[in-house]
Write a protein that holds these residues in place. Structure first.
Motif: not given
Length: 147
Positions: A67-68, A96-98, A104-106, A145-147
């Motif tokens: 993810a990072q 998550t922090a962005a 952050a949401f995704e 699967d969408r990722w």
């Protein structure tokens, strides 16, 4: 990054505050908390979550690292409990922090989808009628699967 697989309950407010503090260069902090729910209508006594120590932490660290790499994140937190849990108790937390909210949401959604469908945890529900293992759901696989 912090990954914690633990039997003990966690303090959501304290965890969220600790995660958010010190991230002055981040414009978005997203948190999600999963809770044991009784889909059967007051008949769920408890859920027992099992895992393999060491293997589970390694798998969660791998997905958090992915993810990072995929999103511009400043930090990631994953807490997942195991053991006996009652309806209404918190099972897990993702944070998550962005610099921007989209990342952050995704990333949080990606982590949650992974935890729901692929993380090495096994869940068994106990009711007055007995015990039953929780089966994987097609909808959870579709979400990943969408990722």
């Amino acid at each position: 990054m912090r990954i914690s697989v633990q039997e003990a309950a966690f303090d959501l407010g304290a965890e969220a505050q600790a995660f958010a503090s010190g991230h002055t260069d981040m414009g978005a902090i997203v948190t999600f908390t999963g809770v044991v729910r009784d889909l059967l209508g007051d008949s769920l006594d408890r859920m027992v979550i099992e895992h393999y120590p060491g293997m589970t932490e390694k798998a969660l660290t791998k997905i958090a690292t992915e993810a990072q790499a995929r999103w511009h994140l400043g930090d990631v937190l994953v807490i997942h409990r195991y053991g006996d849990l009652r309806p209404g108790e918190m099972i897990m937390m993702v944070a998550t922090a962005a610099p921007h909210r989209k990342d952050a949401f995704e990333a949080a959604e990606y982590l949650m989808d992974y935890l729901k469908s692929r993380a090495p945890f096994w869940k068994q529900e106990f009711t007055a009628d007995g015990a039953e293992w929780v089966a994987a759901k097609d909808a959870d696989e579709d979400a990943l699967d969408r990722w």
